[in-house]
Design a protein around this motif. Structure first.
Motif, PDB file in Angstrom:
ATOM      1  N   LEU A 162       4.980  -0.698  -6.661  1.00  0.00           N
ATOM      2  CA  LEU A 162       5.217   0.799  -6.626  1.00  0.00           C
ATOM      3  C   LEU A 162       6.367   0.743  -6.980  1.00  0.00           C
ATOM      4  O   LEU A 162       6.881   2.157  -7.708  1.00  0.00           O
ATOM      5  N   SER A 167       3.264   4.727   4.409  1.00  0.00           N
ATOM      6  CA  SER A 167       2.934   3.575   3.641  1.00  0.00           C
ATOM      7  C   SER A 167       3.525   2.278   3.910  1.00  0.00           C
ATOM      8  O   SER A 167       3.777   2.241   5.331  1.00  0.00           O
ATOM      9  N   TYR A 183      -1.920   7.497  -4.696  1.00  0.00           N
ATOM     10  CA  TYR A 183      -0.389   7.651  -4.883  1.00  0.00           C
ATOM     11  C   TYR A 183       0.130   7.964  -6.441  1.00  0.00           C
ATOM     12  O   TYR A 183       0.741   9.033  -7.047  1.00  0.00           O
ATOM     13  N   SER A 198       0.779  -1.416   0.078  1.00  0.00           N
ATOM     14  CA  SER A 198       0.453  -0.148   0.127  1.00  0.00           C
ATOM     15  C   SER A 198       1.164   1.290   0.124  1.00  0.00           C
ATOM     16  O   SER A 198       1.502   1.279   0.384  1.00  0.00           O
ATOM     17  N   SER A 199       0.242   2.442  -1.095  1.00  0.00           N
ATOM     18  CA  SER A 199       1.260   2.923  -1.196  1.00  0.00           C
ATOM     19  C   SER A 199       0.804   3.909   0.496  1.00  0.00           C
ATOM     20  O   SER A 199       1.758   5.290   0.591  1.00  0.00           O
ATOM     21  N   ARG A 200      -0.643   3.899   0.879  1.00  0.00           N
ATOM     22  CA  ARG A 200      -0.344   5.540   1.873  1.00  0.00           C
ATOM     23  C   ARG A 200      -1.900   4.477   2.910  1.00  0.00           C
ATOM     24  O   ARG A 200      -2.859   4.544   2.311  1.00  0.00           O
ATOM     25  N   GLN A 215      -5.684   3.673  -2.233  1.00  0.00           N
ATOM     26  CA  GLN A 215      -4.758   4.371  -2.424  1.00  0.00           C
ATOM     27  C   GLN A 215      -4.147   4.622  -3.483  1.00  0.00           C
ATOM     28  O   GLN A 215      -3.586   5.092  -3.685  1.00  0.00           O
ATOM     29  N   GLN A 275       6.837   1.140   5.285  1.00  0.00           N
ATOM     30  CA  GLN A 275       7.419   1.701   5.973  1.00  0.00           C
ATOM     31  C   GLN A 275       6.517   0.971   7.861  1.00  0.00           C
ATOM     32  O   GLN A 275       7.295   0.919   8.945  1.00  0.00           O
TER      33      GLN A 275
END
Length: 558
Positions: free
Chosen positions: A367, A287, A393, A273-275, A389, A290
């Protein structure tokens, strides 16, 4: 001499959009640290990121980054979040006015902020230097030296090259990409004695060439653990998504000898997931990569083993032991097992999609492909949070993003906050009641045929990028008849096994199954693979932790 050379190359970077403040910070830094460190200053987040990337390419070390909070276009927190990807080991300091201290405190969650300093910092001998001295000492004690990166040589429109890049990226392994058609790529091929017919070529940080490697070989060569260190554990966690990582953290932290087995990369769908903006404790979002990396490091710090690129093919009951079998014929046993295998995106059945997968058609966010979408028209299939999401992005750089949704609107499966964001994004459009009829292209995606499900009208559109987020197929076929599942393959547990008030037919204990326990005592399920689960990151993490609590209860009574 080596230590002195390292110190001479070490950088302290400061960024502030006020030229006077920027010069003052740099002046104070040079006065104290100029003889042993390079002081680099920038007057915008964008120019500071450019400076960091140049330093990275040259192999320079960055020890501390100081950023002003109130900067136009990109504030200090946004800058530090991106700087974290370039120099994750650098210590991060936010310069802020007293009125912005709440933002600085919030930044601790977003960018692992090490410290914030109130302006003005005079006298620096009292308010600036002691803080930096401590941060520099902490940085020197850490493993701060840059890790030599892996090199990947391949073709732009190659499914296998895309898979290798995605595997490395999702496992947080640094790599550099070289096209086989460009001079540097050709030089690397020649150095490895390859003619470019078998790609991708992967050159490890130690210089070992791997020609079109399979995932297990690649994982072992780039330093990922693939073999368990023991034959027997207290707990085997199968699957490294949020539920599995949550179980590994809580299992290891509470004294269970724990091993987590993941077939590809930790994080699962959430890791792509980007965010994620609705996860507790991250008000500015985080993110998936992260969040996953923090959870992985946390589990490892508590002593959990994490095995990557290991495919589980069977689960057997051998007396009090639960035996997990791998595709290579080996096995590991444990007192208990938590099934956290998650789900995968369903394949698009439209003609042409199978042939173009990895060559313009991607499942999940992919991504690693996002930078190549700059200025392009992008299509996304799906109407749930993951699709939303990804749309947000990709919209940052794409010319346009079109969401293709079979249903009448987004409200059935997408969170309200994402629907609002999509509605406000000028370059995102939503086409409801629309499906992909077929995909076309020679070597890579070039066009899509779209069909309106109500009118049956079709339309041919130019497209080089299609990201697919449809449905959720549980990864449970390997369980066979050992663990009971519903008609869609989701695992039954707890109350779902005793709907008629009686335990499962083969249940031998004098108690009913615990809440997350399957029909096999000591085998639990958590996260998206469980029947009727919530399909949200927070609930998956919670179920992973709850499953460990139930494992303890099971072990105490065994």
């Amino acid at each position: 001499m080596a230590q002195a050379a390292d110190a001479a190359r070490t950088v302290i970077l400061t960024v502030d959009d006020d030229p006077g403040v920027s010069r003052a910070v740099a002046r104070d830094l040079r006065r104290r640290y100029g003889e042993s460190h390079r002081i680099v200053r920038a007057e915008s987040g964008a120019s500071a990121l450019e400076a960091l990337r140049e330093l990275k390419l040259r192999g320079d070390l960055v020890a501390v980054i100081l950023a002003d909070y109130r900067m136009p276009q990109m504030n200090g927190i946004e800058f530090l979040e991106q700087a974290l990807d370039v120099y994750p080991g650098a210590r991060r300091v936010l310069l802020t006015a007293y009125a912005d201290t709440s933002a600085a405190i919030d930044a601790i969650n977003v960018v692992d902020l090490d410290h914030y300093l109130l302006k003005p910092w005079d006298p620096p001998e009292e308010k600036l230097y002691p803080v930096l001295d401590e941060l520099l000492e902490a940085w020197r004690r850490s493993d701060y030296r840059p890790v030599p990166s892996t090199k990947v040589v391949g073709h732009r429109w190659s499914a296998r090259s895309s898979q290798v890049r995605e595997f490395l990226a999702r496992n947080q392994l640094p790599y550099r990409w070289y096209s086989a058609d460009e001079p540097e790529g050709q030089r690397l091929l020649a150095a490895a004695g390859q003619d470019g017919h078998d790609l991708p070529l992967v050159i490890t940080a130690e210089g070992t060439p791997l020609v079109a490697p399979e995932v297990p070989e690649l994982a072992a060569q780039v330093g990922l653990a693939t073999t368990p260190t023991a034959d027997f554990y207290d707990l085997v966690v199968i699957g490294g998504g949020p539920a599995g990582l949550g179980a590994a953290v809580y299992g290891a932290s509470e004294g269970l000898r724990t091993v987590l087995v993941e077939r590809s990369a930790t994080g699962g769908q959430a890791g792509q997931s980007s965010r994620i903006e609705n996860y507790l404790g991250f008000p500015d979002g985080v993110s998936g990569a992260q969040l996953t990396e923090r959870a992985r490091r946390q589990a490892a710090r508590f002593g959990a083993e994490i095995l990557t690129a290991r495919e589980v093919t069977g689960l057997e009951v051998c007396g009090a032991a639960r035996v997990v079998r791998f595709s290579d014929g080996s096995a590991v046993a444990a007192h208990s097992v938590i099934l956290a295998t998650g789900v995968s995106y369903r394949q698009l059945a439209a003609p042409g999609c199978d042939e173009l997968t990895g060559c313009g058609v991607f499942y999940g966010s992919a991504l690693t492909e996002a930078p190549a979408c700059q200025g392009q028209d992008v299509y996304i299939v799906g109407g749930a949070n993951s699709a939303g999401q990804a749309a947000m992005y990709l919209s940052r750089g794409a010319k346009s993003v079109t969401l293709l949704v079979r249903g009448p609107d987004l409200s059935a499966s997408m969170s309200h906050y994402l629907i609002q964001q999509i509605g406000e994004a000028p370059n995102i459009s939503v086409r409801t009641r629309t499906v992909v009829e077929s995909a076309h292209g020679s070597g890579h995606l070039e066009q899509l045929t779209l069909r309106d499900v109500d009118s049956e009208r079709t339309e041919l559109v130019d497209a080089q990028w299609l990201f697919v987020f449809i449905g959720a197929a549980p990864l449970t076929d390997w369980l066979g008849g050992t663990v009971l599942r519903d008609e869609r393959g989701f695992i039954l547990a707890g109350p779902d096994l005793t709907a008629d008030g009686r335990p499962p037919a083969d249940w031998e204990l004098d108690r009913p199954p615990y809440h997350l326990e399957t029909n096999v005592p000591g085998v639990f399920v958590a996260g998206d693979a469980r029947a009727e689960s919530a399909k949200r990151v927070a609930s998956a993490v919670g179920e992973g932790a709850m499953a460990v609590m139930l494992v303890h209860r099971y072990l105490e009574q065994s």
